[in-house]
Design a protein around this motif. Structure first.
Motif, short mmCIF file in Angstrom:
data_model
loop_
_atom_site.label_atom_id
_atom_site.label_comp_id
_atom_site.label_asym_id
_atom_site.label_seq_id
_atom_site.Cartn_x
_atom_site.Cartn_y
_atom_site.Cartn_z
N ASP A 22 -8.83 38.16 142.35
CA ASP A 22 -7.38 38.45 142.35
C ASP A 22 -6.57 37.29 141.80
O ASP A 22 -5.56 37.47 141.11
N ALA A 23 -7.04 36.05 142.08
CA ALA A 23 -6.28 34.87 141.63
C ALA A 23 -6.27 34.74 140.11
O ALA A 23 -5.43 34.05 139.55
N GLY A 24 -7.19 35.45 139.47
CA GLY A 24 -7.28 35.34 138.01
C GLY A 24 -6.48 36.40 137.27
O GLY A 24 -6.54 36.48 136.04
N ILE A 25 -5.75 37.24 138.02
CA ILE A 25 -4.93 38.26 137.36
C ILE A 25 -3.48 38.10 137.84
O ILE A 25 -3.22 38.04 139.04
N VAL A 26 -2.58 37.99 136.89
CA VAL A 26 -1.16 37.85 137.24
C VAL A 26 -0.62 39.23 137.53
O VAL A 26 -0.63 40.11 136.66
N ALA A 27 -0.15 39.45 138.78
CA ALA A 27 0.29 40.80 139.15
C ALA A 27 1.79 40.88 139.40
O ALA A 27 2.40 41.93 139.19
N ALA A 28 2.39 39.77 139.81
CA ALA A 28 3.82 39.82 140.16
C ALA A 28 4.65 40.08 138.90
O ALA A 28 4.49 39.38 137.90
N GLU A 29 5.52 41.09 138.98
CA GLU A 29 6.28 41.50 137.79
C GLU A 29 7.10 40.36 137.20
O GLU A 29 7.15 40.17 135.99
N ASP A 30 7.78 39.58 138.07
CA ASP A 30 8.64 38.51 137.53
C ASP A 30 7.81 37.41 136.87
O ASP A 30 8.22 36.79 135.90
N GLU A 31 6.59 37.20 137.39
CA GLU A 31 5.71 36.19 136.80
C GLU A 31 5.15 36.69 135.46
O GLU A 31 5.05 35.95 134.49
N LYS A 32 4.84 38.00 135.42
CA LYS A 32 4.28 38.58 134.19
C LYS A 32 5.24 38.40 133.02
O LYS A 32 4.83 38.14 131.89
N ALA A 33 6.53 38.54 133.33
CA ALA A 33 7.54 38.53 132.26
C ALA A 33 7.44 37.28 131.40
O ALA A 33 7.62 37.34 130.17
N SER A 34 7.13 36.13 132.01
CA SER A 34 7.13 34.88 131.24
C SER A 34 5.96 34.82 130.24
O SER A 34 5.99 34.04 129.29
N TYR A 35 4.94 35.65 130.45
CA TYR A 35 3.81 35.68 129.50
C TYR A 35 4.08 36.68 128.36
O TYR A 35 3.39 36.67 127.35
N GLU A 36 5.04 37.57 128.60
CA GLU A 36 5.23 38.69 127.65
C GLU A 36 6.32 38.43 126.64
O GLU A 36 6.61 39.26 125.77
N VAL A 37 6.97 37.29 126.77
CA VAL A 37 8.03 36.95 125.82
C VAL A 37 7.83 35.50 125.39
O VAL A 37 7.35 34.67 126.17
N ASP A 38 8.15 35.20 124.14
CA ASP A 38 7.98 33.81 123.70
C ASP A 38 9.16 32.97 124.16
O ASP A 38 10.18 33.51 124.61
#
Ligand code: FAD
Ligand code: MLT
Ligand code: ZN
Length: 475
Positions: A22-38
């Motif tokens: 589980d620690a190796g997958i980013v699940a929190a939506e707000d945290e995911k956002a920072s990986y999805e935009v430059d």
């Protein structure tokens, strides 16, 4: 923190969780956002999963799974890239594979002058570790507190000390790479000489995540410079700065580390935005250079640079110069140089051009490009700065404040064509250090020769047979 709603796991997700936990997958939506935009907010996409393995072996298993299921993968390091190479597309089908948990310093070998680090180690951390071993790692970028060694290698990063030490390609001796099918290539050799066939290391450096994932590297270390002299110079013509560069090189030889240029207009932009920054010289000048020389011992380095600049003033090559008299003074010069990149972002919509030219051609190119831009778009401003010593200009164009999104897109296409046609006519490159990513992909196809492009495609197809590595980027 909002956590994603729990849903039934697909077989792919189950396997992924079994590999990285589980620690190796980013699940929190707000945290995911920072990986999805430059970081510029210019490219946005959606990842199916954001995976952060913490070992090369786990990363290799993830790649094997993705290859078997034909799942596209977008490698990501510090996400500071300038060309949208680390951002997924909008399909929601691509896995973002982040290296940020590969954070080990595997070995420091002061006698061999090497450091072996994992891909997710921050550049600033490598610099610190080298310093602790009484050595020096010279790659230096404005983003060094956030960018990773893997990203530096994948983009063949440049920065402010290329003149003396070379870019990332020249600083790497060996690599460990996970191939698209999950095999691990262990090329972690700390050798200065190795003539055993094709240079696979150089193939992966600058490949922007399209051939495999760099998981570790052996990097070169250097003796630590203990003496430095830094100068700020003002001058009326770019051609004279180019002549000054040759003179300082003749005088200081290998001790010349940086020769950075910014126009008066670029300086103005910073002075207008940052309250505690002041012009190092009394009068405004059309062009400025920040010059730094360094050595492992102080045998009159400052006097050497000062003498060279005094002669340049006497000969009418430059109009004024200031030598930093303290560490704080030196840092104030660099603060100006490092302030340009964020200052232009704050100033409005900028069309960036990261170009390389033979240094001798630069003054002629700049005149031609400025007048070509004026003739098609008189209302824009050129923000020209960069690593003049390397022949690398950030020849950026600031669009009017009230420009609409549609007009900005049309202006970008036109300006790119005007500037890049001239770059290529003058024997230059349309990407000096920022890579191709999504930003220059179509232009690469336009400007590369058919033979060169065909060779690149052949390599890509033979290494990434299922075309899963960073689709839509570079090639
Ligand atoms: P990312 O942005 O995460 O990724 C960049 C590319 O590399 C993507 O295509 C990605 O898919 C790929 N990638 C990342 N890690 C791996 C890996 N381990 N294996 C395979 N592929 C991978 N750049 C310069 O060259 N010179 C400068 O002077 C400079 N100054 C900058 C100043 C500022 C303020 C900022 C924000 C950026 C600057 N940059 C500069 C750009 C950027 O920092 C570099 O391109 C850096 O090398 C990117 O590293 P990263 O870890 O952030 O990579
Ligand atoms: C720089 O040299 O400051 C960078 O490459 C950043 C930029 O081009 O904005
Ligand atoms: Zn740069």
């Amino acid at each position: 923190m909002t956590v994603a709603k729990q849903s039934v796991q697909t077989p792919f997700e189950e396997k992924l969780c079994a590999i990285v936990g589980d620690a190796g997958i980013v699940a929190a939506e707000d945290e995911k956002a920072s990986y999805e935009v430059d970081w510029l907010g210019k490219w946005k996409g959606r990842g199916s999963f954001i995976v952060r393995p913490d070992t090369t072996q786990a990363l290799a298993q993830v790649m094997r799974l993705c290859n078997e299921t034909r799942t596209p993968v977008v490698p990501q390091g510090g996400n500071t890239g300038m060309s949208g190479g680390a951002t997924p597309d909008e399909s929601g089908a691509q896995v973002i594979l982040s290296t940020t948990r590969l954070r080990s310093i595997r070995e420091v070998d002061p006698l061999n002058n090497t450091i072996t680090v994992e891909a997710g180690v921050l550049l600033a951390h490598v610099q610190e570790q080298a310093d602790r071993a009484n050595r020096f790692f010279p790659l230096s970028l404005g983003s060094e507190g956030s960018c990773t060694i893997g990203g530096n290698l994948a983009t063949n990063a440049g920065g402010i000390a290329v003149l003396r030490y070379g870019n990332m390609r020249e600083l790497a001796l060996g690599l460990e790479v996970v191939l698209p099918d999950g095999r691990i290539w262990n090329g972690l050799r700390g050798l200065r000489k190795d003539n055993t066939g094709y240079d696979l290391r150089d193939l992966f450096i600058g490949s922007e995540g399209t051939l495999g994932i760099i998981t570790a590297a052996v990097l070169k270390l250097f003796p630590k410079p203990t003496a430095r002299a830094t100068a700020w110079v003002g001058c009326a013509e770019l051609g004279k700065l180019v002549q000054l560069l040759a003179r300082v090189r003749d005088t200081c030889g290998d001790r010349l580390v940086a020769f950075e240029m910014l126009t008066g207009q670029s300086l103005r932009l910073i002075l207008d935005q940052i309250a505690d920054v002041r012009d190092p010289l009394d009068q405004p000048h059309a062009f400025h250079a920040l010059i730094e020389v360094a050595d492992t011992r102080d045998d009159g380095l400052s006097a050497l640079l000062e003498g060279c600049l005094e002669r340049a003033v006497a000969d009418g090559l430059i109009d004024d110069a200031a030598i930093a008299s303290s560490l704080a003074h030196r840092q104030a010069f660099w603060k100006i140089r490092e302030g340009i990149s964020p200052a232009q972002v704050r100033a409005g919509k900028v069309v960036k051009h990261d170009i390389a030219l033979p240094v001798s051609v630069i003054p002629r190119f700049v005149d031609a490009a400025e007048s070509a831009i004026r003739s098609v778009m008189p209302q824009v401003h050129v923000i020209n700065f960069g690593h003049l010593g390397d022949g690398n200009l950030h020849f950026n164009v600031l669009l009017p404040k009230d420009v609409s999104t549609g007009d900005a897109a049309a202006a970008t296409v036109l300006l790119n064509r005007v500037v890049h046609d001239l770059v290529v006519e003058n024997g230059g490159s349309i990407s000096a250090e920022h890579g191709i990513g999504q930003l220059r992909r179509d232009e690469l196809r336009h400007y590369k020769s058919a033979v060169e492009f065909d060779l690149m495609m052949t390599l890509k197809q033979s290494i990434d047979r299922n075309q899963i590595m960073n689709p839509g980027k570079l090639i």
